[in-house]
Design an enzyme around this catalytic site. Structure first.
Site, PDB file in Angstrom:
ATOM      1  N   SER A 135       0.838  -1.189   0.000  1.00  0.00           N
ATOM      2  CA  SER A 135       0.000   0.000   0.000  1.00  0.00           C
ATOM      3  C   SER A 135       0.875   1.241   0.000  1.00  0.00           C
ATOM      4  O   SER A 135       2.022   1.208   0.456  1.00  0.00           O
ATOM      5  CB  SER A 135      -0.875   0.005   1.259  1.00  0.00           C
ATOM      6  OG  SER A 135      -1.533   1.239   1.440  1.00  0.00           O
ATOM      7  N   TYR A 149      -2.458   0.214  10.608  1.00  0.00           N
ATOM      8  CA  TYR A 149      -2.415  -0.373   9.263  1.00  0.00           C
ATOM      9  C   TYR A 149      -1.144   0.055   8.538  1.00  0.00           C
ATOM     10  O   TYR A 149      -0.452  -0.777   7.922  1.00  0.00           O
ATOM     11  CB  TYR A 149      -3.648   0.057   8.474  1.00  0.00           C
ATOM     12  CG  TYR A 149      -3.644  -0.371   7.028  1.00  0.00           C
ATOM     13  CD1 TYR A 149      -3.899  -1.692   6.670  1.00  0.00           C
ATOM     14  CD2 TYR A 149      -3.388   0.549   6.017  1.00  0.00           C
ATOM     15  CE1 TYR A 149      -3.900  -2.091   5.346  1.00  0.00           C
ATOM     16  CE2 TYR A 149      -3.385   0.171   4.682  1.00  0.00           C
ATOM     17  CZ  TYR A 149      -3.647  -1.153   4.358  1.00  0.00           C
ATOM     18  OH  TYR A 149      -3.639  -1.535   3.032  1.00  0.00           O
TER      19      TYR A 149
END
Length: 243
Positions: A135, A149
């Protein structure tokens, strides 16, 4: 997209989202695909759709992942590429979040990645490819609510740097694909009733790439000549860039 004719590609997280899109795109490009995920019904349906092989396992169970990868390698006659696309996301500030949420994120995004690598590396030789779907949050911390995260995705980038040193020395290409927002159901069951989570989910779907966009990037990387290794492929939607 480049041809993957005859390539044997194993995809984790293949029952939905980016993983399922990668499996379809790789099969369309000529690959023989092995699919690994924990939801057997979805996995079997996709395997039938793309003519692939299914291996049911939860990536957080290292022994189960090893068995599944070994079985898929046997069924495919070897492995030329692994795409580690299993992932999860929970949002919340550190001071407000149940520690079990932290464990869930790290179990899938870090421990699951390591377990997959440990299972796959014995099957990957000269010219093979390893791709982690990480990501843009592995490159920066977007918000306090996304910090845990992001920490897991920073760790995923570090895992790939490690694999580059460990497996790259014997000719395995290691690539980190780092998308921004992607319109998936990654957070579908996360914190019902929380307005901030619902708003973030809405932004992901409004501004995000599709899973197919990310899958195209993965197939592009896999289809490059063996003497080319893409270290990191970062991509965002034009809408997110403007936003």
């Amino acid at each position: 997209m480049g041809s993957l004719d005859g390539r044997r590609v194993v995809v984790t997280g293949a029952s939905s989202g980016i993983g399922a899109a990668v499996a379809r795109a790789a099969a369309d490009a000529g690959a023989r695909v092995g699919l690994l995920a924990r939801r057997a019904d979805r996995l079997e349906a996709l395997a039938a759709e793309v003519g692939g092989r299914a291996g049911v396992a939860d990536v957080t169970d290292a022994a189960a992942v090893t068995r599944a990868v070994d079985e898929l390698a046997g069924a495919l006659g070897g492995v030329d590429a692994v795409v580690a696309a299993a992932g999860t996301m929970h949002l919340g500030a550190v001071s407000e979040t149940d520690p079990q949420r932290w464990r869930e994120v790290f179990d899938v995004n870090v421990h699951g990645l390591l377990a997959t690598a440990r299972a796959a590396l014995p099957h990957l030789g000269e010219g093979a490819s390893w791709v982690t779907v990480s990501s843009m949050s592995g490159r920066r911390v977007p918000s306090a609510a996304g910090g845990v995260y992001a920490a897991s995705k920073h760790a995923a980038h570090a895992v790939d740097e490690t694999l580059r040193r460990e497996a790259g020395a014997r000719g395995v290409r290691v690539t980190t694909v780092a998308p921004g927002f992607v319109a998936t159901d990654l957070m579908a069951g996360d914190e019902p009733g929380r307005e901030d989570v619902a708003a973030f989910r809405g932004r992901m779907h409004e501004l995000g790439l599709t899973p197919e966009h990310v899958a195209a990037a993965v197939v592009h990387v896999l289809g490059l000549p063996p003497e080319v290794c893409v270290v990191e492929y970062a991509l965002v939607s034009s809408a997110q860039q403007r936003g």
